[in-house]
Design a protein around this motif. Structure first.
Motif, PDB file in Angstrom:
ATOM      1  N   VAL A  80       0.832  -1.208   0.000  1.00 13.20           N
ATOM      2  CA  VAL A  80       0.000   0.000   0.000  1.00 13.20           C
ATOM      3  C   VAL A  80       0.867   1.258   0.000  1.00 13.20           C
ATOM      4  CG1 VAL A  80      -1.710   1.305   1.332  1.00 13.20           C
ATOM      5  CG2 VAL A  80      -1.949  -1.170   1.078  1.00 13.20           C
ATOM      6  N   ALA A  81       1.948   1.239   0.791  1.00  9.82           N
ATOM      7  CA  ALA A  81       2.835   2.404   0.824  1.00  9.82           C
ATOM      8  C   ALA A  81       3.502   2.619  -0.535  1.00  9.82           C
ATOM      9  CB  ALA A  81       3.894   2.216   1.909  1.00  9.82           C
ATOM     10  N   ALA A  82       3.912   1.540  -1.202  1.00  7.59           N
ATOM     11  CA  ALA A  82       4.513   1.679  -2.529  1.00  7.59           C
ATOM     12  C   ALA A  82       3.496   2.216  -3.536  1.00  7.59           C
ATOM     13  CB  ALA A  82       5.068   0.322  -2.986  1.00  7.59           C
ATOM     14  N   TRP A  83       2.256   1.733  -3.453  1.00 11.54           N
ATOM     15  CA  TRP A  83       1.218   2.223  -4.373  1.00 11.54           C
ATOM     16  C   TRP A  83       0.966   3.720  -4.164  1.00 11.54           C
ATOM     17  CZ3 TRP A  83      -1.495   0.483  -8.486  1.00 11.54           C
ATOM     18  CH2 TRP A  83      -2.640   1.196  -8.844  1.00 11.54           C
ATOM     19  N   ASP A  84       0.839   4.129  -2.912  1.00 11.87           N
ATOM     20  CA  ASP A  84       0.625   5.556  -2.633  1.00 11.87           C
ATOM     21  C   ASP A  84       1.821   6.391  -3.081  1.00 11.87           C
ATOM     22  OD1 ASP A  84      -1.818   4.938  -1.548  1.00 11.87           O
ATOM     23  OD2 ASP A  84      -1.080   4.878   0.530  1.00 11.87           O
ATOM     24  N   PHE A  85       3.017   5.844  -2.898  1.00 11.94           N
ATOM     25  CA  PHE A  85       4.217   6.582  -3.303  1.00 11.94           C
ATOM     26  C   PHE A  85       4.251   6.791  -4.817  1.00 11.94           C
ATOM     27  CE2 PHE A  85       8.653   6.282  -4.808  1.00 11.94           C
ATOM     28  CZ  PHE A  85       9.133   7.477  -4.280  1.00 11.94           C
ATOM     29  N   VAL A  86       3.978   5.717  -5.574  1.00 11.10           N
ATOM     30  CA  VAL A  86       4.010   5.833  -7.040  1.00 11.10           C
ATOM     31  C   VAL A  86       2.877   6.724  -7.530  1.00 11.10           C
ATOM     32  CG1 VAL A  86       3.780   4.532  -9.186  1.00 11.10           C
ATOM     33  CG2 VAL A  86       5.174   3.623  -7.327  1.00 11.10           C
ATOM     34  N   ALA A  87       1.674   6.583  -6.947  1.00  9.95           N
ATOM     35  CA  ALA A  87       0.545   7.405  -7.389  1.00  9.95           C
ATOM     36  C   ALA A  87       0.793   8.888  -7.099  1.00  9.95           C
ATOM     37  CB  ALA A  87      -0.728   6.936  -6.683  1.00  9.95           C
ATOM     38  N   GLY A  88       1.320   9.194  -5.921  1.00 16.16           N
ATOM     39  CA  GLY A  88       1.621  10.582  -5.602  1.00 16.16           C
ATOM     40  C   GLY A  88       2.725  11.154  -6.467  1.00 16.16           C
ATOM     41  N   LEU A  89       3.731  10.330  -6.766  1.00 15.00           N
ATOM     42  CA  LEU A  89       4.834  10.800  -7.602  1.00 15.00           C
ATOM     43  C   LEU A  89       4.387  11.015  -9.045  1.00 15.00           C
ATOM     44  CD1 LEU A  89       7.773  11.508  -7.091  1.00 15.00           C
ATOM     45  CD2 LEU A  89       8.400   9.205  -7.857  1.00 15.00           C
ATOM     46  N   LEU A  90       3.475  10.163  -9.524  1.00 12.68           N
ATOM     47  CA  LEU A  90       2.940  10.367 -10.879  1.00 12.68           C
ATOM     48  C   LEU A  90       2.123  11.655 -10.961  1.00 12.68           C
ATOM     49  CD1 LEU A  90       1.817   6.766 -11.909  1.00 12.68           C
ATOM     50  CD2 LEU A  90       3.573   8.163 -13.016  1.00 12.68           C
ATOM     51  N   GLY A  91       1.412  12.016  -9.891  1.00 12.66           N
ATOM     52  CA  GLY A  91       0.649  13.254  -9.909  1.00 12.66           C
ATOM     53  C   GLY A  91       1.518  14.487  -9.917  1.00 12.66           C
ATOM     54  N   ARG A  92       2.703  14.394  -9.297  1.00 12.71           N
ATOM     55  CA  ARG A  92       3.588  15.557  -9.253  1.00 12.71           C
ATOM     56  C   ARG A  92       4.510  15.623 -10.458  1.00 12.71           C
ATOM     57  NH1 ARG A  92       6.419  15.257  -3.548  1.00 12.71           N
ATOM     58  NH2 ARG A  92       6.279  13.022  -4.050  1.00 12.71           N
ATOM     59  N   ASN A  93       5.075  14.453 -10.858  1.00 13.76           N
ATOM     60  CA  ASN A  93       6.027  14.424 -11.965  1.00 13.76           C
ATOM     61  C   ASN A  93       5.882  13.074 -12.662  1.00 13.76           C
ATOM     62  OD1 ASN A  93       8.394  14.212 -13.610  1.00 13.76           O
ATOM     63  ND2 ASN A  93       9.337  15.838 -12.399  1.00 13.76           N
ATOM     64  N   THR A  94       5.482  13.134 -13.929  1.00 14.95           N
ATOM     65  CA  THR A  94       5.213  11.886 -14.656  1.00 14.95           C
ATOM     66  C   THR A  94       6.477  11.056 -14.857  1.00 14.95           C
ATOM     67  OG1 THR A  94       3.436  13.040 -15.824  1.00 14.95           O
ATOM     68  CG2 THR A  94       4.171  10.935 -16.731  1.00 14.95           C
ATOM     69  N   VAL A 149       9.625   6.147 -13.440  1.00 12.38           N
ATOM     70  CA  VAL A 149      10.870   5.523 -12.966  1.00 12.38           C
ATOM     71  C   VAL A 149      10.607   4.716 -11.700  1.00 12.38           C
ATOM     72  CG1 VAL A 149      13.158   5.986 -12.041  1.00 12.38           C
ATOM     73  CG2 VAL A 149      12.351   7.225 -14.062  1.00 12.38           C
ATOM     74  N   ALA A 150       9.852   5.302 -10.770  1.00 15.72           N
ATOM     75  CA  ALA A 150       9.531   4.578  -9.537  1.00 15.72           C
ATOM     76  C   ALA A 150       8.693   3.342  -9.825  1.00 15.72           C
ATOM     77  CB  ALA A 150       8.804   5.511  -8.570  1.00 15.72           C
ATOM     78  N   PHE A 151       7.751   3.461 -10.758  1.00 19.71           N
ATOM     79  CA  PHE A 151       6.919   2.310 -11.113  1.00 19.71           C
ATOM     80  C   PHE A 151       7.762   1.177 -11.698  1.00 19.71           C
ATOM     81  CE2 PHE A 151       4.315   0.032 -14.229  1.00 19.71           C
ATOM     82  CZ  PHE A 151       3.300  -0.429 -13.413  1.00 19.71           C
ATOM     83  N   VAL A 152       8.710   1.530 -12.572  1.00 18.29           N
ATOM     84  CA  VAL A 152       9.568   0.501 -13.184  1.00 18.29           C
ATOM     85  C   VAL A 152      10.446  -0.160 -12.130  1.00 18.29           C
ATOM     86  CG1 VAL A 152      11.470   0.139 -14.795  1.00 18.29           C
ATOM     87  CG2 VAL A 152       9.519   1.552 -15.476  1.00 18.29           C
ATOM     88  N   LEU A 153      11.007   0.618 -11.226  1.00 20.71           N
ATOM     89  CA  LEU A 153      11.880   0.049 -10.190  1.00 20.71           C
ATOM     90  C   LEU A 153      11.100  -0.873  -9.257  1.00 20.71           C
ATOM     91  CD1 LEU A 153      14.111   3.133  -9.270  1.00 20.71           C
ATOM     92  CD2 LEU A 153      14.732   1.134 -10.651  1.00 20.71           C
ATOM     93  N   ILE A 154       9.917  -0.447  -8.865  1.00 22.23           N
ATOM     94  CA  ILE A 154       9.111  -1.309  -7.995  1.00 22.23           C
ATOM     95  C   ILE A 154       8.680  -2.576  -8.731  1.00 22.23           C
ATOM     96  CG2 ILE A 154       6.917  -1.432  -6.757  1.00 22.23           C
ATOM     97  CD1 ILE A 154       7.278   1.457  -5.984  1.00 22.23           C
ATOM     98  N   GLY A 155       8.373  -2.426 -10.020  1.00 16.03           N
ATOM     99  CA  GLY A 155       8.036  -3.613 -10.803  1.00 16.03           C
ATOM    100  C   GLY A 155       9.190  -4.588 -10.903  1.00 16.03           C
ATOM    101  N   LEU A 156      10.412  -4.069 -11.101  1.00 16.92           N
ATOM    102  CA  LEU A 156      11.587  -4.943 -11.135  1.00 16.92           C
ATOM    103  C   LEU A 156      11.808  -5.636  -9.793  1.00 16.92           C
ATOM    104  CD1 LEU A 156      14.121  -2.760 -13.186  1.00 16.92           C
ATOM    105  CD2 LEU A 156      12.922  -4.830 -13.939  1.00 16.92           C
TER     106      LEU A 156
END
Length: 358
Positions: free
Chosen positions: A98-112, A117-124
């Motif tokens: 949940v924390a990773a999801w909120d982190f990626v969603a918030g980061l996408l809202g501020r800077n695509t 990049v965060a989404f790809v790293l978490i996916g890896l």
């Protein structure tokens, strides 16, 4: 006048019988003044009756490092503890997701770009964790396959079933089909197995052609582990260093033996296999220093008179060799029948010889 009778003399009573006419007891002689009376004799055991104190040889090596390692490896938690570990582990993974999801969603809202990049790293990271889990599962499958093959070989010998023995040999060839070091053995087995029509002969042929060279490699791993444990115990005087070295060396030895015979156990699989080895040895009472073991370690008791650390090192090395032999029996796809079972005495002597040669 009436004559009075003469007065009667007082008679003494016998103290024991109570009869009259006893003579007066003779009082004991008094000691001279200034001399203490002799002590009274007390009935009871004398110092000569006390059994001798048993001789306790505190210098005899016991292999404390390997005994401690066996206790650590065989510790098993209760069901409640395992359930609590599963619950807390699941909760931690859920909170982290949940924390990773909120982190990626918030980061996408501020800077695509940063969000991608965060989404790809978490996916890896997720893919890597899944790959590690799949590798551990495959390691369990391979170890279970070796166990099943060994059980099938024992059943084929017991029932004298030639078809079952041929299936065992075919499975054994399939396990080692991609091993270049067994190419010559596979070729000889393929040439001769059609000529054998009895179960013992066929299984003995497969054991001789395919497993003899693997046994030699496993013996070298056992000798190296026994040498390492003996050297660390004898030369490193730090507390718990010998226990840590014994655990690491035995874990590495068990993992290498499993890889030699085709197990390729992972990290958790190696820990599980080491626990199985120690549990089997503890159940058989083999994780202990016996008289034959102590005599076989090239005079471990004599070395302990010179240096207790060297004596402990030799005994720990011998117990490591015993663990290695048990690991061979658990990882080997066929039980020892045609090939001789390794002896702890030979393994220890060869490992110590290599130690002194180096």
């Amino acid at each position: 006048m009436i004559d009075k009778p003469p007065p009667r003399k007082p008679m003494l009573l016998d103290w024991e019988t109570g009869e009259e006419g006893a003579t007066a007891p003779v009082p004991p002689a008094r000691p001279p003044r200034g001399v203490p009376p002799p002590p009274e004799r007390v009935s009871g055991p004398t110092p000569a009756d006390v059994p001798p104190v048993p001789d306790i040889d505190l210098d005899v090596p016991k292999g404390q490092a390997m005994l401690a390692a066996s206790r650590i490896a065989t510790v098993r938690g209760s069901r409640l503890g395992r359930f609590a570990g599963w619950v807390f582990g699941t909760l931690f993974a859920f909170v982290l997701s949940v924390a990773a999801w909120d982190f990626v969603a918030g980061l996408l809202g501020r800077n695509t770009v940063l969000g991608l990049v965060a989404f790809v790293l978490i996916g890896l990271a997720v893919v890597t964790a899944a790959a590690l889990g799949l590798r551990e599962w495959w390691a369990y499958v391979r170890l279970a396959r070796l166990d099943q093959l060994r059980a099938d070989a024992l059943a084929a010998r017991a029932k004298d079933d030639l078809k079952a023995a041929r299936r065992v040999v075919a499975s054994l060839e399939g396990i080692y089909a991609h091993r270049p070091d067994l190419r010559w053995g596979r070729a000889r087995l393929a040439e001769r197995h059609a000529e054998v029509f009895d179960v013992d002969g066929l299984l003995n042929l497969a054991e001789t052609e395919l497993l003899t060279s693997l046994d030699q490699s496993a013996r070298r791993e056992i000798e190296a582990a026994a040498r390492q444990v003996a050297a660390v115990t004898a030369l490193v005087p730090l507390a718990l260093a010998d226990v840590a070295a014994a655990l690491y060396a035995n874990l590495r030895m068990v993992r290498r033996i499993a890889e030699i015979y085709g197990g390729r156990s992972g990290s958790f699989g190696s820990v599980r296999l080491l626990r199985r080895v120690f549990v089997s040895l503890v159940a058989a009472g083999a994780v202990a220093v016996t008289d034959d073991l102590l005599q076989s370690v090239a005079g471990g008791g004599v070395l302990s008179k010179v240096s207790r650390r060297f004596g402990e090192g030799m005994v720990n090395g011998a117990l490591t060799a015993r663990v290695g032999v048990a690991a061979m029996e658990l990882c080997r796809p066929l039980p020892f029948h045609a090939a001789p079972r390794p002896k702890v005495t030979n393994l220890v002597s060869r490992s110590l010889t290599g130690l002194f040669d180096r």
